[in-house]
Write an enzyme that holds these catalytic residues in place. Structure first.
Site, PDB file in Angstrom:
ATOM      1  N   ARG A  58       0.841  -1.198   0.000  1.00 35.85           N
ATOM      2  CA  ARG A  58       0.000   0.000   0.000  1.00 35.85           C
ATOM      3  C   ARG A  58       0.874   1.245   0.000  1.00 35.85           C
ATOM      4  O   ARG A  58       1.773   1.399   0.836  1.00 35.85           O
ATOM      5  CB  ARG A  58      -0.892   0.015   1.244  1.00 35.85           C
ATOM      6  CG  ARG A  58      -1.713   1.287   1.393  1.00 35.85           C
ATOM      7  CD  ARG A  58      -2.264   1.432   2.788  1.00 35.85           C
ATOM      8  NE  ARG A  58      -2.983   2.680   2.974  1.00 35.85           N
ATOM      9  CZ  ARG A  58      -3.170   3.270   4.159  1.00 35.85           C
ATOM     10  NH1 ARG A  58      -2.688   2.723   5.256  1.00 35.85           N
ATOM     11  NH2 ARG A  58      -3.831   4.401   4.237  1.00 35.85           N
ATOM     12  N   GLY A 179      -6.143   7.810  11.389  1.00 35.46           N
ATOM     13  CA  GLY A 179      -6.415   8.694  10.276  1.00 35.46           C
ATOM     14  C   GLY A 179      -7.871   8.514   9.893  1.00 35.46           C
ATOM     15  O   GLY A 179      -8.433   7.436  10.085  1.00 35.46           O
ATOM     16  N   ARG A 208      -3.766  14.643  13.750  1.00 33.82           N
ATOM     17  CA  ARG A 208      -3.843  15.650  12.700  1.00 33.82           C
ATOM     18  C   ARG A 208      -5.091  16.501  12.901  1.00 33.82           C
ATOM     19  O   ARG A 208      -6.159  15.985  13.224  1.00 33.82           O
ATOM     20  CB  ARG A 208      -3.866  14.989  11.325  1.00 33.82           C
ATOM     21  CG  ARG A 208      -2.531  14.440  10.889  1.00 33.82           C
ATOM     22  CD  ARG A 208      -2.625  13.638   9.612  1.00 33.82           C
ATOM     23  NE  ARG A 208      -2.936  12.247   9.882  1.00 33.82           N
ATOM     24  CZ  ARG A 208      -3.064  11.302   8.946  1.00 33.82           C
ATOM     25  NH1 ARG A 208      -2.933  11.614   7.679  1.00 33.82           N
ATOM     26  NH2 ARG A 208      -3.334  10.066   9.284  1.00 33.82           N
ATOM     27  N   GLY A 296     -10.679   1.337  12.427  1.00 32.16           N
ATOM     28  CA  GLY A 296     -10.656   0.920  13.824  1.00 32.16           C
ATOM     29  C   GLY A 296     -11.756   1.522  14.672  1.00 32.16           C
ATOM     30  O   GLY A 296     -12.415   0.820  15.459  1.00 32.16           O
TER      31      GLY A 296
END
Length: 367
Positions: A58, A179, A208, A296
């Site tokens: 990936r 993320g 982030r 998740g």
């Protein structure tokens, strides 16, 4: 074709050995912080398993050049290195994994599978930034979108769970993890998404900030904050961590249940952004047939699913509380008569990587 898949994420690196019929022979997951130190141990373990025919890795960013999986040669590797500063949490890990794979299996073909590829179908209106044309052309400034491997699989699997033809579905796919991003998927194609030129845009994430006024980093730079400090803060010291000291959703939920004010406030910010951008995805679709949760947090936090569905109840979203609480794998968690369904899909980027690897290689991949 038996494929070894390598999936570097925000918080872990996952290795899977995927058989030709998509069964997984073995799976190993490592915390990102220790991946470089433990890669040799993992690859030694993989070497004791049935030998793969190919390796699929990936890559978060494919840039303008790569909108489908590609066999990695020296020229491709060079272009992927050049994109590292656009995805500094992920691209270097993928490149490190590529080096280890080449060292361990020098005779096996390696294929790069891109998170940006699924979003190559974005309409120009959704992909174009209102920036000077010279910049857009010279630097490739556009909305690329990310988490495409996850969004693609989740959209397809959700259609199966709903017993519906994917060509007629309008889905808001919520990849929620360390993320996080949303994708508006119409007829199996991405038509809008929350991440942009880099994975920094969009939702509040573990470390982030997501979307911020672009004037903020300009102001900070003008007032003496070094560019490297700014980059580190935006990538590693923002988001939930900045608001409550941790990016772990389970910890935040536990603290919020105990009336910790920081945790309650952080979750309020998180859900405000999530609600607003989910509604924006619905607008891009002209309606919504289902909300799809993966990643998740999306898979394992029924409270997060429940809060978003409640926030979008005015659009017809409904949840069955018992189904939602009990969901542990692929499941429809809305009542049968819900105008807008809610679906939980286990993230299977490994299957997307394996499929992309097979598609990129002629024959059985063994030459």
């Amino acid at each position: 074709m038996r494929v070894l898949t390598v999936n570097p994420g925000s918080s872990s690196v996952k290795f899977s050995l995927v058989e030709a019929d998509d069964t997984v022979r073995a799976r190993v997951e490592l915390a990102t912080g220790g991946a470089d130190r433990e890669a040799e141990r993992v690859l030694a373990s993989v070497a004791r398993l049935p030998r793969p025919d190919a390796v699929g890795i990936r890559f978060v960013h494919g840039g303008r050049d790569h909108t489908r999986p590609v066999v990695i040669d020296d020229e491709v590797a060079k272009r992927l290195h050049a994109l590292s500063d656009l995805a500094p949490l992920h691209q270097p890990l993928s490149l490190y994994a590529l080096g280890e794979i080449r060292r361990a299996f020098p005779d096996l073909p390696a294929v790069a599978c891109f998170d940006t590829a699924f979003h190559a179908t974005l309409p120009e209106a959704a992909a174009t930034y209102a920036l000077p044309a010279e910049w857009r052309e010279r630097y490739g400034l556009r909305r690329y979108g990310f988490h495409g491997l996850s969004h693609s699989y989740a959209a397809r699997r959700a259609a199966e769970l709903l017993g519906a033809d994917p060509s007629g579905l309008r889905l808001v796919v919520c990849h929620l993890g360390a993320g996080a991003s949303l994708a508006a998927v119409a007829g199996g194609r991405s038509v809008d998404t929350t991440m942009g030129f880099t994975p920094l845009d969009g939702l509040v994430m573990a470390t982030r900030a997501g979307g911020i006024d672009p004037g903020i980093p300009l102001w900070l730079l003008a007032h003496g904050v070094p560019a490297e400090e700014l980059r580190d803060a935006l990538e590693h010291r923002s988001g939930l961590r900045a608001l409550a000291g941790t990016g772990d959703m389970r910890t935040l939920r536990s603290r919020a249940a105990a009336h910790d004010e920081q945790a309650v406030a952080a979750l309020a910010v998180y859900h405000h952004r999530l609600r607003a951008q989910a509604a924006a995805m619905t607008a891009a679709l002209g309606g919504m047939d289902a909300l799809v949760f993966t990643g998740g947090v999306g898979e394992h936090a029924p409270e997060t699913r429940g809060r978003l569905v409640a926030d979008l109840a005015y659009l017809g979203a409904r949840l069955d509380p018992e189904r939602n609480a009990a969901a542990r794998a692929d499941a429809v968690v809305s009542p049968p008569d819900a105008p807008v369904a809610a679906v939980v899909v286990t993230a299977r980027e490994d299957l997307e990587i394996a499929a992309g690897t097979r598609a990129a290689l002629p024959g059985d991949g063994r030459g």
